[in-house]
Motif scaffolding. Structure first.
Motif, mmCIF file in Angstrom:
data_model
loop_
_atom_site.group_PDB
_atom_site.id
_atom_site.type_symbol
_atom_site.label_atom_id
_atom_site.label_comp_id
_atom_site.label_asym_id
_atom_site.label_seq_id
_atom_site.Cartn_x
_atom_site.Cartn_y
_atom_site.Cartn_z
ATOM 1 N N SER A 4 0.699 -1.274 0.001
ATOM 2 C CA SER A 4 0.021 0.160 0.022
ATOM 3 C C SER A 4 0.862 1.295 -0.059
ATOM 4 O O SER A 4 0.500 2.434 -0.550
ATOM 5 N N ILE A 5 2.072 1.314 0.783
ATOM 6 C CA ILE A 5 2.596 2.497 0.684
ATOM 7 C C ILE A 5 3.602 2.672 -0.420
ATOM 8 O O ILE A 5 3.835 3.731 -1.115
ATOM 9 N N ALA A 6 4.035 1.473 -1.229
ATOM 10 C CA ALA A 6 4.544 1.429 -2.357
ATOM 11 C C ALA A 6 3.640 2.195 -3.722
ATOM 12 O O ALA A 6 4.095 2.953 -4.436
ATOM 13 N N GLU A 7 2.505 1.649 -3.331
ATOM 14 C CA GLU A 7 1.458 2.142 -4.514
ATOM 15 C C GLU A 7 1.072 3.694 -4.324
ATOM 16 O O GLU A 7 1.205 4.322 -5.309
ATOM 17 N N SER A 8 1.202 3.938 -2.902
ATOM 18 C CA SER A 8 0.935 5.560 -2.738
ATOM 19 C C SER A 8 2.218 6.190 -3.055
ATOM 20 O O SER A 8 2.084 7.456 -3.765
ATOM 21 N N GLY A 9 3.461 5.458 -3.007
ATOM 22 C CA GLY A 9 4.646 6.117 -3.485
ATOM 23 C C GLY A 9 4.701 6.291 -4.792
ATOM 24 O O GLY A 9 5.201 7.317 -5.467
ATOM 25 N N TYR A 10 4.144 5.339 -5.881
ATOM 26 C CA TYR A 10 4.117 5.510 -7.149
ATOM 27 C C TYR A 10 3.092 6.660 -7.505
ATOM 28 O O TYR A 10 3.523 7.380 -8.220
ATOM 29 N N ASN A 11 1.972 6.651 -6.951
ATOM 30 C CA ASN A 11 1.182 7.540 -7.208
ATOM 31 C C ASN A 11 1.782 9.044 -6.922
ATOM 32 O O ASN A 11 1.575 10.160 -7.668
ATOM 33 N N VAL A 12 2.224 9.432 -5.823
ATOM 34 C CA VAL A 12 2.738 10.667 -5.241
ATOM 35 C C VAL A 12 4.047 10.814 -6.120
ATOM 36 O O VAL A 12 3.916 12.132 -6.737
ATOM 37 N N GLY A 13 4.907 10.109 -6.435
ATOM 38 C CA GLY A 13 6.184 10.213 -7.061
ATOM 39 C C GLY A 13 5.935 10.840 -8.330
ATOM 40 O O GLY A 13 6.457 11.577 -8.869
ATOM 41 N N PHE A 14 4.985 10.000 -9.162
ATOM 42 C CA PHE A 14 4.960 10.151 -10.545
ATOM 43 C C PHE A 14 4.152 11.533 -10.731
ATOM 44 O O PHE A 14 3.992 12.278 -11.567
ATOM 45 N N GLY A 15 3.060 11.733 -9.754
ATOM 46 C CA GLY A 15 2.345 13.033 -9.613
ATOM 47 C C GLY A 15 3.313 14.235 -9.423
ATOM 48 O O GLY A 15 2.921 15.207 -10.151
ATOM 49 N N ALA A 16 4.455 14.249 -8.690
ATOM 50 C CA ALA A 16 5.322 15.160 -8.676
ATOM 51 C C ALA A 16 6.151 15.324 -9.874
ATOM 52 O O ALA A 16 6.100 16.458 -10.340
ATOM 53 N N LYS A 17 6.551 14.192 -10.413
ATOM 54 C CA LYS A 17 7.007 14.615 -11.843
ATOM 55 C C LYS A 17 5.920 15.136 -13.113
ATOM 56 O O LYS A 17 6.745 15.840 -13.794
ATOM 57 N N LYS A 18 4.962 14.590 -12.799
ATOM 58 C CA LYS A 18 4.094 15.320 -13.877
ATOM 59 C C LYS A 18 3.971 17.157 -13.692
ATOM 60 O O LYS A 18 3.718 17.543 -14.668
ATOM 61 N N HIS A 19 3.652 17.144 -12.456
ATOM 62 C CA HIS A 19 3.717 18.480 -12.229
ATOM 63 C C HIS A 19 5.051 19.426 -12.699
ATOM 64 O O HIS A 19 4.742 20.331 -13.202
ATOM 65 N N PHE A 20 6.156 18.606 -12.386
ATOM 66 C CA PHE A 20 7.419 19.209 -13.032
ATOM 67 C C PHE A 20 7.499 19.278 -14.360
ATOM 68 O O PHE A 20 8.188 20.083 -14.996
ATOM 69 N N ALA A 21 6.714 18.069 -14.917
ATOM 70 C CA ALA A 21 6.860 18.079 -16.349
ATOM 71 C C ALA A 21 6.046 19.146 -16.978
ATOM 72 O O ALA A 21 6.690 20.063 -17.981
ATOM 73 N N THR A 22 4.981 19.531 -16.208
ATOM 74 C CA THR A 22 4.238 20.738 -16.705
ATOM 75 C C THR A 22 4.847 21.972 -16.763
ATOM 76 O O THR A 22 4.889 22.758 -17.648
#
Length: 198
Positions: A4-22
């Motif tokens: 569960s922590i790893a799945e949240s880590g994926y969502n949060v980490g990818f979300g961070a990179k998506k904001h930086f990408a924008t």
């Protein structure tokens, strides 16, 4: 719990990179478009071959892309701040993951509560509106630039299933198919117009 922590880590980490990408696309692309347009404009004054309708139309399309990107310009600082906040949450999840590996059963309710708190902060800081192609760029930033070994321990990412965006794969296959069809049609026209030597 680790999963569960790893799945949240994926969502949060990818979300961070998506904001930086924008943020990166909005911040850097207009300057790149301006440089390309100006360069072609200068060389078109010297070389008449560059003054074709196709290149002129391409520069107009680049101008429209610049206008589309400029719609995000007033909020680009917000994307940077959200990316920083989500990266901090990603780091908290990594620490929580490491602590959970050595925790006993009595600590699970506290860990679950901390996980829920981090997820709530993730939803508060995320922006739903992202620029076109930020997903592709975020895949590169997350899977190829970011340290995600602890997430990969649970998720076990695959190259074509996870690390390369499905829409990118479909786009590349479509472009390849169009090129192949165009080349075959081109060869057929040559064969039809070539006189029979037999």
């Amino acid at each position: 719990m680790l999963k569960s922590i790893a799945e949240s880590g994926y969502n949060v980490g990818f979300g961070a990179k998506k904001h930086f990408a924008t943020y990166d696309i909005v911040d850097k692309t207009p300057g790149f478009i301006g440089f390309i347009s100006t360069t072609f404009g200068i060389y078109a004054l010297i070389y008449e071959q560059l003054s074709t309708k196709f290149l002129s139309a391409s520069l107009v399309v680049l101008g429209f892309i610049g206008i589309y990107i400029s719609l995000y310009d007033s909020n680009k600082g917000d994307y940077d701040k959200a990316g920083v906040a989500l990266t901090q949450l990603f780091n908290q999840l990594r620490n929580l993951y490491r602590n959970t590996q050595s925790a006993d059963d009595s600590m699970l309710p506290q860990i679950e509560q901390e996980l829920r708190s981090i997820e709530d902060q993730y939803y508060e800081n995320s922006k739903s509106k992202q620029i076109l192609f930020s997903d592709w760029y975020a895949h590169y930033k997350f899977f190829w630039q970011h340290q995600i070994d602890w997430v990969d321990e649970q998720k076990q990412f695959k190259l074509f299933r996870d690390k390369i965006p499905l829409t990118l794969s479909i786009t590349v296959l479509f472009i390849f198919a169009v090129i192949v069809c165009w080349r075959l049609n081109f060869l057929n026209i040559i064969c039809i117009n070539t006189p029979d030597k037999i």
